[in-house]
Design an enzyme around this catalytic site. Structure first.
Site, PDB file in Angstrom:
ATOM      1  N   GLU A 258       0.826  -1.210   0.000  1.00  0.00           N
ATOM      2  CA  GLU A 258       0.000   0.000   0.000  1.00  0.00           C
ATOM      3  C   GLU A 258       0.861   1.261   0.000  1.00  0.00           C
ATOM      4  O   GLU A 258       0.802   2.067   0.930  1.00  0.00           O
ATOM      5  CB  GLU A 258      -0.911   0.005   1.232  1.00  0.00           C
ATOM      6  N   TYR A 301       5.809  16.996  11.883  1.00  0.00           N
ATOM      7  CA  TYR A 301       6.722  15.862  11.919  1.00  0.00           C
ATOM      8  C   TYR A 301       8.188  16.256  12.068  1.00  0.00           C
ATOM      9  O   TYR A 301       9.063  15.382  12.036  1.00  0.00           O
ATOM     10  CB  TYR A 301       6.598  15.050  10.619  1.00  0.00           C
ATOM     11  N   CYS A 327      -0.812  33.096  12.644  1.00  0.00           N
ATOM     12  CA  CYS A 327      -0.598  33.655  13.971  1.00  0.00           C
ATOM     13  C   CYS A 327      -0.131  32.569  14.944  1.00  0.00           C
ATOM     14  O   CYS A 327      -0.755  32.305  15.970  1.00  0.00           O
ATOM     15  CB  CYS A 327      -1.891  34.302  14.463  1.00  0.00           C
ATOM     16  N   GLU A 328       0.934  31.905  14.574  1.00  0.00           N
ATOM     17  CA  GLU A 328       1.608  30.903  15.393  1.00  0.00           C
ATOM     18  C   GLU A 328       3.069  30.885  14.950  1.00  0.00           C
ATOM     19  O   GLU A 328       3.435  31.508  13.954  1.00  0.00           O
ATOM     20  CB  GLU A 328       1.016  29.502  15.158  1.00  0.00           C
TER      21      GLU A 328
END
Length: 402
Positions: A258, A301, A327-328
């Site tokens: 997969e 990640y 806004c981060e």
């Protein structure tokens, strides 16, 4: 893909923008399928990596099936033209109602817990199913994508196989497939071989098994000269192990995988524009017209994506912190060496095909980017850019007095 094609795509479709190389996807599929020398091979493309209808149709045209983890992905696959028996439904922690929907659509069902195994055996005694085994092998490039270890929420523990046998025998369940998936970004092919040995020991217990699915998780190169899974070498080694098992059993099983990231990661590019260059007392920022709302892998990640300056590739190399506009704290890269960046230069992120656009959001009420596929040199818009009207379209004007 040539820089000129990417620049032209932005000129035609705006920024920020996802661009996919359809020919590279086709080449990836060809390399993967050619690597295995077995009598029966089936590849289910893991559509959670990139689920655009045009991408799904491309892989269908190549002969792939589809790996889906939600009922919505199943519907996307059916809409793209996949036959129901070419879709493997591999969810986790879903309701029985969602399983019932999938069963009614005729897709293949993969079970990853004993409760559901019993439920299906009692309520659908004739239904052929797959069983997902957790092999308790720690593998993967990040704890969020290592899914086969002992504390993972995925699969039925290898130590619970006697319980599986008891339920299967009691309810006369038709176990058509055994499935395992250990994680993503796996470099060591021996992890798959170890998982195979465990899975083979499970397969031996059920005469009805005809399909053995080893998931995916092959590592792709994110940096120039980065380590990656040599699929040709892996295929040769794994095929030998698989064929020997088939010979011992006197039975031809279908080998299944997969792959998602392997198929689309290096075929994807994300392009953003430099809004400004900001010098502080400690560093120089490139402020882009995007953020983790569009491209979250570096933040979620701690993933590395190679960065290039499309419009000034031969500029003097400088050190930058590449950040976004939400806004981060949304840092794409720190202390990255890039050819000098000027206002409105186009910044390119490579390996943006897998788990990038599918993880995008509307945080800060920002519309999601457009997507373009370039196939045989021609650019096709395959997802238009969202608008403020799209953001408002699902909201309901309630009859409330404020």
């Amino acid at each position: 893909m040539k820089n000129a094609s990417l620049i032209k795509a932005v000129e035609n479709f705006g920024s920020p923008l996802y661009v996919y190389d359809g020919n590279q996807m086709m080449e990836n599929y060809k390399q993967f399928t050619n690597a295995f020398k077995v009598n029966k091979l089936k590849v289910h493309y893991a559509c959670k990596a990139l689920n655009n209808q045009s991408v799904l149709k491309l892989f269908k045209s190549l002969g792939a099936g589809l790996d889906c983890v939600s009922i919505e992905e199943v519907h996307l696959g059916l809409h793209a033209g996949y036959n129901s028996d070419d879709i493997l439904f591999t969810p986790n922690n879903i309701s029985t109602e969602e399983y019932e929907q999938a069963i009614s659509l005729g897709v293949k069902i993969n079970v990853d817990n004993l409760y559901t195994l019993e439920y299906l055996g009692i309520n659908h005694p004739e239904l052929p199913i797959y069983i997902r085994i957790n092999p308790h092998l720690m593998a993967g490039g990040n704890q969020n994508i290592s899914v086969g270890h002992i504390d993972s929420k995925f699969g039925i523990s290898i130590h619970q196989v006697p319980n599986i046998e008891r339920i299967v025998k009691k309810l006369n369940i038709n176990v058509m497939g055994v499935h395992v998936h250990t994680g993503s970004d796996i470099l060591d092919a021996d992890i798959f071989i170890k998982a195979a040995e465990l899975v083979f020991s499970v397969v031996e217990k059920f005469d009805t098994v005809t399909h053995i699915d080893f998931g995916s998780g092959f590592k792709v190169a994110y940096k120039p000269d980065d380590l990656h899974t040599n699929i040709s070498s892996f295929g040769k080694k794994f095929s030998k192990s698989f064929n020997e098992f088939c010979e011992r059993q006197g039975k031809e099983y279908t080998l299944e995988f997969e792959p998602g990231k392997y198929m689309v990661s290096n075929a994807g590019y994300f392009i953003a524009k430099a809004n400004l260059i900001k010098q502080t007392t400690s560093c120089t920022f490139i402020g882009l017209d995007t953020g983790f709302n569009h491209f979250i892998r570096p933040m979620f990640y701690n993933a590395y994506h190679h960065i290039e300056n499309l419009t000034n590739p031969k500029g003097e190399k400088k050190v930058y912190n590449v950040v976004g506009y939400v806004c981060e704290t949304d840092s794409f890269a720190s202390d990255r060496i890039v050819p000098e960046v000027r206002k409105n230069d186009l910044i390119l992120f490579k390996n943006a095909g897998a788990y990038c656009s599918t993880m995008a959001s509307n945080y800060n009420s920002r519309p999601r980017p457009a997507e373009v596929m370039i196939l045989d040199g021609k650019a096709h818009l395959i997802r238009r850019r969202e608008t403020i009207e799209d953001l408002l379209s699902t909201q309901v004007e309630a009859e409330i007095e404020f």
